[in-house]
Enzyme design. Sequence first.
Site, PDB file in Angstrom:
ATOM      1  N   THR A  72      26.375  29.966  42.943  1.00 56.38           N
ATOM      2  CA  THR A  72      27.354  30.678  42.134  1.00 56.38           C
ATOM      3  C   THR A  72      26.747  30.787  40.738  1.00 56.38           C
ATOM      4  O   THR A  72      25.737  30.141  40.440  1.00 56.38           O
ATOM      5  CB  THR A  72      28.708  29.940  42.050  1.00 56.38           C
ATOM      6  OG1 THR A  72      28.476  28.626  41.555  1.00 56.38           O
ATOM      7  CG2 THR A  72      29.379  29.883  43.406  1.00 56.38           C
ATOM      8  N   ARG A 120      32.246  34.250  36.971  1.00 60.16           N
ATOM      9  CA  ARG A 120      32.547  33.858  38.352  1.00 60.16           C
ATOM     10  C   ARG A 120      31.825  34.817  39.302  1.00 60.16           C
ATOM     11  O   ARG A 120      32.044  36.029  39.231  1.00 60.16           O
ATOM     12  CB  ARG A 120      34.064  33.978  38.512  1.00 60.16           C
ATOM     13  CG  ARG A 120      34.685  33.286  39.658  1.00 60.16           C
ATOM     14  CD  ARG A 120      36.146  33.026  39.354  1.00 60.16           C
ATOM     15  NE  ARG A 120      36.240  31.904  38.436  1.00 60.16           N
ATOM     16  CZ  ARG A 120      36.144  30.625  38.810  1.00 60.16           C
ATOM     17  NH1 ARG A 120      36.008  30.316  40.066  1.00 60.16           N
ATOM     18  NH2 ARG A 120      36.219  29.666  37.925  1.00 60.16           N
ATOM     19  N   LYS A 136      29.094  27.793  37.333  1.00 60.31           N
ATOM     20  CA  LYS A 136      29.255  26.332  37.178  1.00 60.31           C
ATOM     21  C   LYS A 136      28.282  25.869  36.083  1.00 60.31           C
ATOM     22  O   LYS A 136      28.457  26.272  34.934  1.00 60.31           O
ATOM     23  CB  LYS A 136      29.037  25.654  38.532  1.00 60.31           C
ATOM     24  CG  LYS A 136      30.071  26.120  39.585  1.00 60.31           C
ATOM     25  CD  LYS A 136      29.959  25.343  40.869  1.00 60.31           C
ATOM     26  CE  LYS A 136      31.052  25.715  41.852  1.00 60.31           C
ATOM     27  NZ  LYS A 136      30.698  26.865  42.713  1.00 60.31           N
ATOM     28  N   TYR A 175      32.119  52.634  40.531  1.00 63.46           N
ATOM     29  CA  TYR A 175      31.638  52.327  41.882  1.00 63.46           C
ATOM     30  C   TYR A 175      30.127  52.482  41.909  1.00 63.46           C
ATOM     31  O   TYR A 175      29.596  53.454  41.385  1.00 63.46           O
ATOM     32  CB  TYR A 175      32.249  53.280  42.916  1.00 63.46           C
ATOM     33  CG  TYR A 175      33.331  52.615  43.719  1.00 63.46           C
ATOM     34  CD1 TYR A 175      33.048  51.493  44.484  1.00 63.46           C
ATOM     35  CD2 TYR A 175      34.642  53.092  43.712  1.00 63.46           C
ATOM     36  CE1 TYR A 175      34.033  50.858  45.211  1.00 63.46           C
ATOM     37  CE2 TYR A 175      35.633  52.466  44.437  1.00 63.46           C
ATOM     38  CZ  TYR A 175      35.328  51.337  45.190  1.00 63.46           C
ATOM     39  OH  TYR A 175      36.290  50.716  45.901  1.00 63.46           O
ATOM     40  N   ASP A 213      22.170  25.642  49.061  1.00 62.87           N
ATOM     41  CA  ASP A 213      23.243  26.176  48.206  1.00 62.87           C
ATOM     42  C   ASP A 213      23.244  25.341  46.926  1.00 62.87           C
ATOM     43  O   ASP A 213      23.691  24.189  46.921  1.00 62.87           O
ATOM     44  CB  ASP A 213      24.571  26.063  48.957  1.00 62.87           C
ATOM     45  CG  ASP A 213      25.749  26.579  48.141  1.00 62.87           C
ATOM     46  OD1 ASP A 213      25.601  26.736  46.907  1.00 62.87           O
ATOM     47  OD2 ASP A 213      26.823  26.808  48.727  1.00 62.87           O
ATOM     48  N   GLU A 229      28.109  51.483  45.005  1.00 59.19           N
ATOM     49  CA  GLU A 229      27.656  51.000  46.323  1.00 59.19           C
ATOM     50  C   GLU A 229      26.189  51.340  46.511  1.00 59.19           C
ATOM     51  O   GLU A 229      25.745  52.452  46.197  1.00 59.19           O
ATOM     52  CB  GLU A 229      28.497  51.629  47.433  1.00 59.19           C
ATOM     53  CG  GLU A 229      29.890  51.022  47.494  1.00 59.19           C
ATOM     54  CD  GLU A 229      30.741  51.586  48.607  1.00 59.19           C
ATOM     55  OE1 GLU A 229      30.208  52.254  49.513  1.00 59.19           O
ATOM     56  OE2 GLU A 229      31.960  51.364  48.554  1.00 59.19           O
TER      57      GLU A 229
HETATM   58  N1  DSN Z   1      35.438  25.008  44.632  1.00 60.46           N
HETATM   59  C1  DSN Z   1      34.148  24.682  44.078  1.00 60.46           C
HETATM   60  C2  DSN Z   1      34.084  23.284  43.598  1.00 60.46           C
HETATM   61  O1  DSN Z   1      35.002  22.891  42.918  1.00 60.46           O
HETATM   62  O2  DSN Z   1      33.138  22.580  43.847  1.00 60.46           O
HETATM   63  C3  DSN Z   1      33.047  24.980  44.988  1.00 60.46           C
HETATM   64  O3  DSN Z   1      33.093  26.315  45.348  1.00 60.46           O
END
Ligand code: DSN
Length: 425
Positions: free
Chosen positions: A231, A240, A234, A59, A205, A61
């Site tokens: 994120t 993730r 990707k 933990y 984003d 925090e």
């Molecule tokens: N679910 C993702 C996508 O496939 O684009 C975005 O968060």
Amino acid sequence: MTVAAETSFDHIAAVDPEIFPIMNAEVRRQQDTIELIASENHVSKAVLEALGSVFTNKYAEGYPGRRYYGGCENMDGVEDLARNRAKQIFGCDHANVQPHSGSQANTAVFLAALQPGDTILSLDLAHGGHLSHGLRVNISGLLYNIVSYGVDRKTEQFDFNEIRRLAREHKPKLIITGASAYPRTIDFDTFSEIAEEVGAAHMADIAHIAGLVATGLHPSPIASADYVTSTTHKTLRGPRGGLIMCKEAYAKKIDSRIFPGSQGGPLMHCIAAKAIAFHEALQPEFATYQEQIIDNARALAEALVSKGNRIVSGGTDNHLMLLDLRPAYPNVTGQQAEDWLGAAGMIVNKNMIPFDERKPTQTSGLRLGTPAATTRGLKEDEMRQIGVWIDRVLQSQGPESGSDGAATIEAVRAEVRSMCDQFPL
Ligand code: DSN
């Protein structure tokens, strides 16, 4: 970068014989199929090792130097590395690496920039937006008043006159840019100008295109936008998770809206993995990888067009494309295409195309992306071959095709497997 796949699950086999075969089957599935889902990737062994490390036990925090638990000195070390590397990659003043996901990152920005009931102007989900940008049943749509912009019917790209008109009419407090299924370059600076004109904040984003932005292959919103979220899993090819970047003036508020505003303990094993992925993103070969992602997307789009297909907006500038199934395969839905191509070993997702007349559960489109296949080493020749396979499968289905659809899927499956064997994970 070594891609992780020949993972051994010896301990799991000994402890939990029920889950063991499922986990092995997933390793096999990833090895034996070509991943064309635009938002997925294959992480390195180093990233995977961090995710499976003892950092998950702790933990922490709070933030480095200001924790609510003892024993956090090593947590501080990895979080500082992750934050500093994110700042180095993107050139931002401040980075928060604690968001558990992109949606959590977006929610924290809303909590920092908005009051419930305020208006957000964001891209319609059916035109390539994301559910966390204002879907009625998402926290964004439940708490805020959402006005959507879309793409132009003819060009299938953003029409800034129309977006400016909507902004002037609705006077949003926040304009959201970025997309889940937009194949063209996003002009973040013009969005920032519109936001400034109407007194709105601008949140970009970049979840999908983060790797391209990191390497200068897509314009960066860092200088012009107030908040940039992403994120890390990707095109950035990390674990993730989520990331927020902002100017120093917003740093304190953003940090407080993540913890304690919307999250408790950070996932320190993910933060360690983010730090490693950021280190990988700073290496010269990462830029070569991102260039190949774009070259591969272009090659796949061209191969599909040469088979009589229509690509939404006429092509792609980034890592993904939207295939409009209607002209070449009028009776095939996105759901059917996803199922048939999956059976043939090519993993894709059905996707709404702009002004789609089919339901979201059926769709007239497929979204195809190249980040994962490129990690595996596939290049333009393989992409062209994949385009041929996609067309062969989709042409072969249904009674009107006059061919044995099942036999075609089986034949293509064997060829896909053989390509996968040549490019082991
Ligand atoms: N679910 C993702 C996508 O496939 O684009 C975005 O968060």
